[in-house]
Design an enzyme around this catalytic site. Structure first.
Site, short mmCIF file in Angstrom:
data_model
loop_
_atom_site.label_atom_id
_atom_site.label_comp_id
_atom_site.label_asym_id
_atom_site.label_seq_id
_atom_site.Cartn_x
_atom_site.Cartn_y
_atom_site.Cartn_z
N LYS A 1 -4.58 -12.43 64.51
CA LYS A 1 -3.93 -11.92 63.30
C LYS A 1 -2.64 -12.68 62.98
CE LYS A 1 -7.29 -9.19 62.44
NZ LYS A 1 -7.72 -8.04 63.18
C1 LIG Z 1 -8.87 -6.97 63.31
C2 LIG Z 1 -9.22 -5.86 62.40
C3 LIG Z 1 -9.18 -4.52 62.79
C4 LIG Z 1 -8.99 -4.11 64.21
O1 LIG Z 1 -7.79 -4.52 64.77
P1 LIG Z 1 -7.60 -4.29 66.34
O2 LIG Z 1 -6.11 -4.46 66.51
O3 LIG Z 1 -8.39 -5.34 67.04
O4 LIG Z 1 -8.05 -2.92 66.66
C5 LIG Z 1 -9.40 -3.54 61.85
N1 LIG Z 1 -9.68 -3.84 60.58
C6 LIG Z 1 -9.76 -5.11 60.16
C7 LIG Z 1 -10.06 -5.38 58.72
C8 LIG Z 1 -9.56 -6.16 61.06
O5 LIG Z 1 -9.70 -7.43 60.65
#
Ligand SMILES: *Cc1c(COP(=O)(O)O)cnc(C)c1O
Length: 386
Positions: A185
């Site tokens: 992210k």
């Molecule tokens: C990465 C992601 C998540 C989940 O994030 P985590 O921190 O891995 O739980 C949820 N929604 C979207 C759209 C994502 O891309």
């Protein structure tokens, strides 16, 4: 000539400051939720302009905690988008509610407010929009819809750090909003997430996120701490550790710099691909400022002899890493079988899925990397025109 080294799609960007901070945390002997997590929550809340923030071990935990705090459960329906990662929808199943999908807007691929309105029923309790690729969802019409029907809104802001809708920063409003610090992210704590929202709801979420305990371990074990606590609900184990927060404190400080590079890369891609009739470049609504988590290119199938999968193989052969965001929820076996979905039930999500490819977009990319990606994409297009 393909580039010599494989270009990774989205590697984390960790510096010496993060490493030193993690080591410092290990030496303090406070390695679980403690003072650095508190500080990270405070700095994050200030960064997005939230009233309160709760650091967790994932965005998924944030979404699950949010639905639980809002009292959503069996018999309830939550409307969300098929164009998302599975966890957005999995958490609706976790609380025993029914996920109801509404198709997305063809340009920015966020929840379509009109299609959302069309599936509201007497059982609908919440909307769960996703700020896809960092582009904010249509919050004004969704908010109007929620107000009309008395619905809550939980925002999946996994991609939207930092993003703005009509000058308002995502995470600063009344809605519980979940951010992700997963390794890929815009900033990372390896695994981690943050839930923002009104202080009273965040206080409730905090209890739910840690065993349903009325006070957290830091307060119990810190000097002058008190051994007494009470369990007020069967909560979860979703807390962030100070080791993760050590990464987060520095990543947040560097985020502006990361974003600056993301914007430069996006500008280079947009300029290079704008004139190519076989490609559809991502767009940004005038009232929106995207966090540009993803650069999702869409192929125009009628202009090309090859399909998306082959396009990805060709990029891979040129040492360019890519990904696809996302395989729509209704195509996954669990959801397909449970709800009897057909691919064409959500035609916009499905048609766009078939032609999308996400290009590398991260602060590691230098100008030569960006040029390699552009050259590879345009070369593949020219070699495969219909
Ligand atoms: C990465 C992601 C998540 C989940 O994030 P985590 O921190 O891995 O739980 C949820 N929604 C979207 C759209 C994502 O891309």
């Amino acid at each position: 000539m393909p580039r010599a080294a494989y270009l990774k799609f989205s590697p984390p960007f960790i510096g010496e400051e993060e490493i030193a901070e993690v080591v410092d945390t290990l030496r303090t002997e406070w390695i679980t939720t403690g003072p650095k997590t508190k500080r990270f929550e405070g700095e994050f809340a200030e960064y997005v302009g939230a009233e309160a923030a709760l650091a967790l071990n994932s965005c998924t935990a944030g979404l699950h905690t949010a639905l639980t705090a809002l009292g959503i459960g069996p018999g309830d329906e939550v409307i969300t988008t098929p164009m998302t990662f599975a966890s957005t929808v999995n958490v609706i199943e976790h609380v025993g509610a029914r996920p109801v999908l509404a198709d997305v807007l063809p340009d920015v691929l966020t929840l379509d407010p009109a299609r959302t309105a069309a599936v509201v029923t007497a059982h609908t309790k919440a909307l769960l929009p996703v700020h896809f690729a960092g582009h904010p969802a249509e919050m004004d019409p969704l908010t109007a819809l929620a107000e009309t029907h008395g619905l809550a809104i939980v925002e999946d802001a996994a991609h939207a750090l930092p993003a703005q809708y009509k000058g308002r920063t995502i995470g600063a409003g009344h809605n519980l909003t979940a951010f992700s610090f997963y390794a890929t992210k815009n900033m990372t704590t390896s695994e981690g997430g943050m839930l923002t929202g009104p202080a009273a709801l965040i206080d409730e979420a905090r209890v739910i996120s840690l065993h349903g305990m009325s006070r957290d371990a830091w307060k119990r074990y810190d000097t002058g701490g008190n051994w007494f606590y009470e369990v007020v609900c069967p909560g979860y184990k979703y807390n962030m550790t100070d080791i993760q927060a050590s990464l987060g404190l520095w990543q947040l400080r560097k985020l502006a710099r990361f974003q600056e590079r993301r914007h430069e890369v996006v500008a280079a891609y947009q300029a290079a691909f704008a004139g190519c009739d076989a490609l559809e470049t991502p767009s940004e609504h005038p009232e929106a400022a995207s966090a540009w988590h993803l650069y999702t290119l869409r192929l125009r199938p009628e202009m090309l002899r090859i399909e998306r999968d082959q396009f990805i193989r060709e990029l891979h052969a040129r040492n360019i890493g890519t990904s696809v965001h996302f395989i729509p929820i209704h195509l996954h076996p669990y959801y397909r079988e449970k709800y009897g979905f057909q691919p064409e039930d959500f035609p916009v999500a499905y048609a766009n899925y078939l032609r999308m490819v996400s290009l590398p977009l991260n602060p590691h990319l230098d100008d030569a990397d960006v040029a390699d990606v552009i050259e590879a994409v345009l070369e593949i297009v020219e070699a495969n025109r219909a």
